[in-house]
Design a protein around this motif. Structure first.
Motif, PDB file in Angstrom:
ATOM      1  N   GLN A   1       0.945  -1.251  -0.101  1.00 34.41           N
ATOM      2  CA  GLN A   1       0.056  -0.292   0.373  1.00 34.41           C
ATOM      3  C   GLN A   1       1.153   1.701   0.290  1.00 34.41           C
ATOM      4  OE1 GLN A   1      -3.028   0.240   2.926  1.00 34.41           O
ATOM      5  NE2 GLN A   1      -4.316  -1.551   1.696  1.00 34.41           N
ATOM      6  N   GLU A   2       1.846   1.220   0.631  1.00 34.67           N
ATOM      7  CA  GLU A   2       3.212   2.303   0.565  1.00 34.67           C
ATOM      8  C   GLU A   2       3.390   3.114  -0.467  1.00 34.67           C
ATOM      9  OE1 GLU A   2       3.316  -0.054   2.428  1.00 34.67           O
ATOM     10  OE2 GLU A   2       2.889   0.006   4.339  1.00 34.67           O
ATOM     11  N   PRO A   3       3.865   2.156  -1.534  1.00 34.50           N
ATOM     12  CA  PRO A   3       3.902   3.199  -2.516  1.00 34.50           C
ATOM     13  C   PRO A   3       2.611   3.411  -3.721  1.00 34.50           C
ATOM     14  CG  PRO A   3       5.193   0.801  -2.818  1.00 34.50           C
ATOM     15  CD  PRO A   3       3.989   0.875  -1.579  1.00 34.50           C
ATOM     16  N   PHE A   4       1.477   2.736  -3.723  1.00 36.54           N
ATOM     17  CA  PHE A   4       0.392   2.722  -4.452  1.00 36.54           C
ATOM     18  C   PHE A   4      -0.564   4.200  -3.459  1.00 36.54           C
ATOM     19  CE2 PHE A   4       0.483  -0.120  -6.286  1.00 36.54           C
ATOM     20  CZ  PHE A   4      -0.698  -1.282  -6.684  1.00 36.54           C
ATOM     21  N   GLU A   5      -0.125   4.196  -2.482  1.00 41.62           N
ATOM     22  CA  GLU A   5      -0.454   5.592  -1.599  1.00 41.62           C
ATOM     23  C   GLU A   5       0.228   7.360  -1.972  1.00 41.62           C
ATOM     24  OE1 GLU A   5      -0.776   4.650   2.913  1.00 41.62           O
ATOM     25  OE2 GLU A   5      -2.235   3.168   2.327  1.00 41.62           O
ATOM     26  N   LEU A   6       1.281   6.736  -1.774  1.00 41.68           N
ATOM     27  CA  LEU A   6       2.719   7.918  -2.304  1.00 41.68           C
ATOM     28  C   LEU A   6       2.490   8.585  -3.774  1.00 41.68           C
ATOM     29  CD1 LEU A   6       4.749  10.040  -1.632  1.00 41.68           C
ATOM     30  CD2 LEU A   6       6.789   7.886  -2.416  1.00 41.68           C
ATOM     31  N   ALA A   7       1.797   6.949  -4.654  1.00 40.91           N
ATOM     32  CA  ALA A   7       1.871   7.455  -6.407  1.00 40.91           C
ATOM     33  C   ALA A   7       0.721   8.476  -5.827  1.00 40.91           C
ATOM     34  CB  ALA A   7       0.863   6.323  -6.881  1.00 40.91           C
ATOM     35  N   ILE A   8      -0.692   7.836  -5.502  1.00 39.08           N
ATOM     36  CA  ILE A   8      -1.924   8.956  -5.920  1.00 39.08           C
ATOM     37  C   ILE A   8      -1.094  10.161  -4.775  1.00 39.08           C
ATOM     38  CG2 ILE A   8      -4.035   8.134  -4.792  1.00 39.08           C
ATOM     39  CD1 ILE A   8      -4.043   5.275  -5.128  1.00 39.08           C
ATOM     40  N   SER A   9      -1.133  10.006  -4.061  1.00 38.90           N
ATOM     41  CA  SER A   9      -0.659  11.471  -3.472  1.00 38.90           C
ATOM     42  C   SER A   9      -0.491  12.674  -4.896  1.00 38.90           C
ATOM     43  CB  SER A   9      -0.123  11.694  -2.333  1.00 38.90           C
ATOM     44  OG  SER A   9      -0.447  10.789  -1.017  1.00 38.90           O
TER      45      SER A   9
ATOM     46  N   ILE B   1       5.303  12.538 -13.412  1.00 41.71           N
ATOM     47  CA  ILE B   1       6.149  11.320 -13.702  1.00 41.71           C
ATOM     48  C   ILE B   1       6.613  10.899 -12.004  1.00 41.71           C
ATOM     49  CG2 ILE B   1       9.052  11.227 -14.330  1.00 41.71           C
ATOM     50  CD1 ILE B   1       8.053  13.559 -16.312  1.00 41.71           C
ATOM     51  N   LEU B   2       7.426  11.300 -11.141  1.00 41.51           N
ATOM     52  CA  LEU B   2       7.527  10.752 -10.090  1.00 41.51           C
ATOM     53  C   LEU B   2       6.032   9.634  -9.797  1.00 41.51           C
ATOM     54  CD1 LEU B   2       9.057  13.619  -7.651  1.00 41.51           C
ATOM     55  CD2 LEU B   2      10.212  11.701  -8.611  1.00 41.51           C
ATOM     56  N   GLY B   3       4.969  10.314  -9.213  1.00 40.78           N
ATOM     57  CA  GLY B   3       3.908   8.902  -9.432  1.00 40.78           C
ATOM     58  C   GLY B   3       4.106   7.395  -9.905  1.00 40.78           C
ATOM     59  N   TRP B   4       4.414   7.806 -11.333  1.00 40.10           N
ATOM     60  CA  TRP B   4       4.592   6.726 -12.534  1.00 40.10           C
ATOM     61  C   TRP B   4       6.300   5.887 -11.655  1.00 40.10           C
ATOM     62  CZ3 TRP B   4       0.695   4.911 -14.421  1.00 40.10           C
ATOM     63  CH2 TRP B   4      -0.484   4.853 -14.622  1.00 40.10           C
ATOM     64  N   VAL B   5       7.163   6.739 -11.389  1.00 39.01           N
ATOM     65  CA  VAL B   5       8.401   6.213 -11.245  1.00 39.01           C
ATOM     66  C   VAL B   5       8.396   5.180  -9.771  1.00 39.01           C
ATOM     67  CG1 VAL B   5      10.694   6.054 -10.597  1.00 39.01           C
ATOM     68  CG2 VAL B   5       9.398   7.207 -12.170  1.00 39.01           C
ATOM     69  N   ILE B   6       7.330   5.846  -9.132  1.00 40.19           N
ATOM     70  CA  ILE B   6       7.107   5.189  -7.950  1.00 40.19           C
ATOM     71  C   ILE B   6       6.779   4.084  -7.918  1.00 40.19           C
ATOM     72  CG2 ILE B   6       5.754   5.157  -5.839  1.00 40.19           C
ATOM     73  CD1 ILE B   6       8.262   6.931  -5.519  1.00 40.19           C
ATOM     74  N   LEU B   7       5.455   3.514  -8.731  1.00 42.15           N
ATOM     75  CA  LEU B   7       4.931   2.541  -9.231  1.00 42.15           C
ATOM     76  C   LEU B   7       5.775   1.770  -9.751  1.00 42.15           C
ATOM     77  CD1 LEU B   7       1.645   4.100 -10.276  1.00 42.15           C
ATOM     78  CD2 LEU B   7       2.082   2.805  -8.270  1.00 42.15           C
ATOM     79  N   LEU B   8       6.642   2.748 -10.899  1.00 40.43           N
ATOM     80  CA  LEU B   8       7.295   1.165 -10.989  1.00 40.43           C
ATOM     81  C   LEU B   8       8.425   0.384 -10.247  1.00 40.43           C
ATOM     82  CD1 LEU B   8       8.469   1.004 -14.301  1.00 40.43           C
ATOM     83  CD2 LEU B   8      10.189   2.519 -14.219  1.00 40.43           C
ATOM     84  N   THR B   9       9.274   1.067  -9.551  1.00 40.18           N
ATOM     85  CA  THR B   9      10.940   1.212  -9.081  1.00 40.18           C
ATOM     86  C   THR B   9       9.806  -0.068  -8.087  1.00 40.18           C
ATOM     87  OG1 THR B   9      10.178   3.361  -7.639  1.00 40.18           O
ATOM     88  CG2 THR B   9      11.483   2.501  -9.907  1.00 40.18           C
ATOM     89  N   ARG B  10       8.641   0.711  -7.053  1.00 39.99           N
ATOM     90  CA  ARG B  10       8.204   0.184  -5.807  1.00 39.99           C
ATOM     91  C   ARG B  10       6.837  -0.280  -5.577  1.00 39.99           C
ATOM     92  NH1 ARG B  10       9.651   5.125  -2.123  1.00 39.99           N
ATOM     93  NH2 ARG B  10       7.601   3.311  -1.365  1.00 39.99           N
ATOM     94  N   GLY B  11       6.053  -0.052  -6.597  1.00 36.29           N
ATOM     95  CA  GLY B  11       4.818  -0.374  -6.525  1.00 36.29           C
ATOM     96  C   GLY B  11       4.226  -2.133  -7.512  1.00 36.29           C
ATOM     97  N   LEU B  12       5.047  -2.944  -7.344  1.00 32.86           N
ATOM     98  CA  LEU B  12       4.797  -3.617  -8.565  1.00 32.86           C
ATOM     99  C   LEU B  12       5.084  -4.737  -7.324  1.00 32.86           C
ATOM    100  CD1 LEU B  12       4.806  -2.630 -11.820  1.00 32.86           C
ATOM    101  CD2 LEU B  12       2.809  -3.317 -10.468  1.00 32.86           C
ATOM    102  N   LYS B  13       5.503  -4.588  -6.772  1.00 35.18           N
ATOM    103  CA  LYS B  13       5.657  -6.062  -5.061  1.00 35.18           C
ATOM    104  C   LYS B  13       4.580  -5.936  -4.730  1.00 35.18           C
ATOM    105  CE  LYS B  13      10.534  -4.171  -4.833  1.00 35.18           C
ATOM    106  NZ  LYS B  13      11.098  -3.431  -3.721  1.00 35.18           N
ATOM    107  N   GLU B  14       4.283  -7.205  -4.617  1.00 31.60           N
ATOM    108  CA  GLU B  14       3.128  -8.155  -4.191  1.00 31.60           C
ATOM    109  C   GLU B  14       3.563  -8.333  -2.744  1.00 31.60           C
ATOM    110  OE1 GLU B  14       0.721 -11.069  -6.068  1.00 31.60           O
ATOM    111  OE2 GLU B  14       1.753 -10.831  -7.942  1.00 31.60           O
ATOM    112  N   GLU B  15       1.959  -7.438  -2.021  1.00 40.04           N
ATOM    113  CA  GLU B  15       1.995  -8.096  -1.158  1.00 40.04           C
ATOM    114  C   GLU B  15       2.201  -9.684  -0.218  1.00 40.04           C
ATOM    115  OE1 GLU B  15       2.005  -6.771   2.812  1.00 40.04           O
ATOM    116  OE2 GLU B  15       1.767  -5.273   1.364  1.00 40.04           O
ATOM    117  N   ASP B  16       3.189 -10.118   0.992  1.00 39.78           N
ATOM    118  CA  ASP B  16       3.491 -11.114   1.208  1.00 39.78           C
ATOM    119  C   ASP B  16       1.736 -11.870   1.201  1.00 39.78           C
ATOM    120  OD1 ASP B  16       4.213 -13.826   2.191  1.00 39.78           O
ATOM    121  OD2 ASP B  16       4.577 -12.484   4.092  1.00 39.78           O
ATOM    122  N   PRO B  17       1.742 -13.016   0.797  1.00 39.91           N
ATOM    123  CA  PRO B  17       0.044 -13.779   1.699  1.00 39.91           C
ATOM    124  C   PRO B  17       0.606 -14.194   2.834  1.00 39.91           C
ATOM    125  CG  PRO B  17       1.045 -14.948  -0.829  1.00 39.91           C
ATOM    126  CD  PRO B  17       2.616 -13.726   0.167  1.00 39.91           C
ATOM    127  N   MET B  18       0.884 -14.079   3.083  1.00 39.14           N
ATOM    128  CA  MET B  18       0.795 -14.804   4.808  1.00 39.14           C
ATOM    129  C   MET B  18       0.707 -13.342   5.529  1.00 39.14           C
ATOM    130  SD  MET B  18       0.758 -17.713   5.720  1.00 39.14           S
ATOM    131  CE  MET B  18       1.365 -17.645   7.263  1.00 39.14           C
TER     132      MET B  18
END
Length: 159
Positions: A68-76, A118-135
């Motif tokens: 969620q953190e990268p998504f929240e930052l990108a949305i902001s 642009i920074l929002g997209w870079v955040i998503l590209l570098t940090r936003g596509l990591k899946e959350e640990d299912p556990m």
């Protein structure tokens, strides 16, 4: 989806609707009031608002799968970027209507908004596509801390 996700989804979809309204406003009401070049500038703002409003809507639906953190930052960054970038383009393109030609600083706001987008997209590209640990996701839904079994008060086996 919790209330924050629903609010973000509504906000994103509301911005999509608003961008369509602004596009229609430019095409029908501004076309005879401002130059063709300024219509193009206004239209650019409308397009970027729509694209990023769709991104906000999509991200609000994807919160559970990814961290969620990268998504929240990108949305902001998207929200602030939309208002700075699009707002300044709207102001620049309609200056002749409201007498703002002397406000030359407005042109300097546009690239700041663009950089935020642009920074929002870079955040998503570098940090936003990591899946959350299912556990962690499962445990968070059950209100437990992740990774360790719950310790009972008088259970000497689990340290």
């Amino acid at each position: 989806m919790d209330i924050n996700n629903r609010m973000l989804l509504r906000f994103g979809l509301g911005l999509c609707a608003f961008s369509v309204i602004m596009g229609a406003f430019a095409a029908h009401l501004l076309k005879d009031e401002i130059t063709h070049e300024n219509i193009y500038v206004f239209d650019t703002g409308t397009k970027y608002m729509f694209y990023h409003a769709l991104a906000i809507s999509f991200l609000s639906l994807s919160f559970r799968k990814f961290k969620q953190e990268p998504f929240e930052l990108a949305i902001s960054l998207f929200i602030v970027g939309i208002f700075l970038f699009t707002g300044s383009l709207y102001a620049l393109s309609t200056q002749s209507l409201w007498g703002g030609e002397s406000l030359t600083f407005i042109g300097g706001i546009t690239p700041i908004g663009g950089i935020m987008l642009i920074l929002g997209w870079v955040i998503l590209l570098t940090r936003g596509l990591k899946e959350e640990d299912p556990m962690k996701m499962r445990d968070a839904r059950k209100g437990r801390k992740s990774g360790r079994p719950q310790r009972l008060k008088d259970d000497p086996i689990i340290p």
